[in-house]
Design a protein around this motif. Structure first.
Motif, PDB file in Angstrom:
ATOM      1  N   PRO A   1      -1.127  21.213   1.762  1.00  0.00           N
ATOM      2  CA  PRO A   1      -1.995  20.121   2.086  1.00  0.00           C
ATOM      3  C   PRO A   1      -2.715  20.233   1.157  1.00  0.00           C
ATOM      4  O   PRO A   1      -3.590  21.207   0.573  1.00  0.00           O
ATOM      5  CB  PRO A   1      -2.443  20.720   3.975  1.00  0.00           C
ATOM      6  N   SER A   2      -3.757  18.437   0.689  1.00  0.00           N
ATOM      7  CA  SER A   2      -5.013  18.706  -0.335  1.00  0.00           C
ATOM      8  C   SER A   2      -6.139  19.096   0.491  1.00  0.00           C
ATOM      9  O   SER A   2      -7.338  18.653   0.255  1.00  0.00           O
ATOM     10  CB  SER A   2      -4.408  17.575  -0.786  1.00  0.00           C
ATOM     11  N   ASP A   3      -6.133  18.983   1.570  1.00  0.00           N
ATOM     12  CA  ASP A   3      -7.315  17.997   2.717  1.00  0.00           C
ATOM     13  C   ASP A   3      -8.733  16.984   1.797  1.00  0.00           C
ATOM     14  O   ASP A   3      -9.599  17.319   2.397  1.00  0.00           O
ATOM     15  CB  ASP A   3      -8.299  19.806   3.351  1.00  0.00           C
ATOM     16  N   ASP A   4      -8.415  16.769   1.100  1.00  0.00           N
ATOM     17  CA  ASP A   4      -8.967  15.083   0.760  1.00  0.00           C
ATOM     18  C   ASP A   4     -10.419  16.329  -0.675  1.00  0.00           C
ATOM     19  O   ASP A   4     -11.140  15.501  -0.686  1.00  0.00           O
ATOM     20  CB  ASP A   4      -8.900  14.079   1.433  1.00  0.00           C
ATOM     21  N   ARG A   5      -9.520  17.352  -0.966  1.00  0.00           N
ATOM     22  CA  ARG A   5     -10.263  18.200  -2.040  1.00  0.00           C
ATOM     23  C   ARG A   5     -11.029  17.186  -2.696  1.00  0.00           C
ATOM     24  O   ARG A   5     -10.127  16.913  -3.152  1.00  0.00           O
ATOM     25  CB  ARG A   5      -9.575  19.400  -1.764  1.00  0.00           C
ATOM     26  N   PRO A   6     -11.944  16.850  -2.817  1.00  0.00           N
ATOM     27  CA  PRO A   6     -12.839  16.531  -3.651  1.00  0.00           C
ATOM     28  C   PRO A   6     -12.519  16.955  -5.232  1.00  0.00           C
ATOM     29  O   PRO A   6     -12.691  18.099  -5.436  1.00  0.00           O
ATOM     30  CB  PRO A   6     -14.384  16.326  -3.500  1.00  0.00           C
ATOM     31  N   PRO A   7     -12.030  15.808  -6.402  1.00  0.00           N
ATOM     32  CA  PRO A   7     -12.169  16.711  -7.385  1.00  0.00           C
ATOM     33  C   PRO A   7     -13.771  17.138  -8.517  1.00  0.00           C
ATOM     34  O   PRO A   7     -14.414  17.352  -7.261  1.00  0.00           O
ATOM     35  CB  PRO A   7     -11.975  15.364  -8.468  1.00  0.00           C
ATOM     36  N   PRO A   8     -13.238  18.347  -9.050  1.00  0.00           N
ATOM     37  CA  PRO A   8     -14.538  19.574  -9.455  1.00  0.00           C
ATOM     38  C   PRO A   8     -15.314  18.642 -10.075  1.00  0.00           C
ATOM     39  O   PRO A   8     -14.594  17.325 -10.769  1.00  0.00           O
ATOM     40  CB  PRO A   8     -13.991  20.250 -10.304  1.00  0.00           C
ATOM     41  N   THR A   9     -16.491  18.714 -10.114  1.00  0.00           N
ATOM     42  CA  THR A   9     -17.279  18.115 -10.685  1.00  0.00           C
ATOM     43  C   THR A   9     -17.290  17.988 -12.504  1.00  0.00           C
ATOM     44  O   THR A   9     -16.907  16.604 -13.093  1.00  0.00           O
ATOM     45  CB  THR A   9     -18.822  19.255 -10.915  1.00  0.00           C
ATOM     46  N   VAL A  10     -16.438  19.553 -13.110  1.00  0.00           N
ATOM     47  CA  VAL A  10     -16.271  18.569 -14.387  1.00  0.00           C
ATOM     48  C   VAL A  10     -15.169  17.807 -14.694  1.00  0.00           C
ATOM     49  O   VAL A  10     -15.146  16.995 -15.552  1.00  0.00           O
ATOM     50  CB  VAL A  10     -15.255  20.169 -15.222  1.00  0.00           C
TER      51      VAL A  10
END
Length: 185
Positions: free
Chosen positions: A62-71
């Motif tokens: 599952p990715s839970d639609d994790r937002p991408p890191p700021t970098v």
């Protein structure tokens, strides 16, 4: 001369003692990852020692639609017509978990076939995008204050060789249990 140029990408696998400390394992693995743009190739060489002929597979998590890191947003220079997808997988050699990997990528910078494979198969990202002749640029490597069971976390940006355009950010969490399984030489 780099390990890669010397044809010794898998050297770290052959030079490891049967039960190396995780600090030593992390150092060897880190050097191999610096010498080879594809973490998949490095893990496949390791897997060949554990189970000859068994391919590394990427089992979806599952990715839970994790937002991408700021970098990622800072370095990708996204155009308005581009999106970011996330792929969270367990990279395995048979049933042995080697890595938990997060991969944020820009599908518009890959081919249609690459996107189809990433969405519908257990093929590791590095194998799918190998046709791009990509380069790996280390952002960070951590060995301390990691979650239980993780002995090394690497973060890297992948860029296309043809034009240097970044297309992926990976965060790889290498699992202690998978690397304890190394058979004696």
């Amino acid at each position: 001369m780099s390990l890669r140029k010397a044809g010794l990408t898998g050297f770290f696998l052959l030079s490891m003692a049967p039960s190396p400390s995780f600090a030593e394992t992390a150092a060897h693995l880190g050097r191999a990852l610096q010498a080879e743009p594809s973490a998949t190739k490095v893990l496949q060489a390791y897997c060949a020692r554990l189970a000859p002929g068994v391919p590394v597979t990427a089992i979806a998590l599952p990715s839970d639609d994790r937002p991408p890191p700021t970098v990622l947003r800072e370095r990708f220079a996204l155009r308005q017509d581009e999106t970011i997808r996330v792929r969270h997988v367990s990279l395995r050699c048979g049933i042995i978990v080697l890595s938990d990997a997060w991969n944020w990528y820009i599908p518009q910078r890959l081919t249609a076939d690459m996107n189809r494979q990433l969405e519908t198969t257990n093929t590791p990202f590095g194998r799918v995008v190998s046709g791009l002749g990509f380069a790996r640029h280390a952002i960070s490597s951590e060995t301390e204050a990691l979650p239980a069971g993780v002995f090394l976390r690497n973060t890297a940006m992948l860029t296309r060789s043809a034009d240097g355009l970044p297309f992926s950010l990976v965060v790889e969490n290498y699992q202690s249990a998978g690397f304890e399984a190394l058979p004696p030489l």
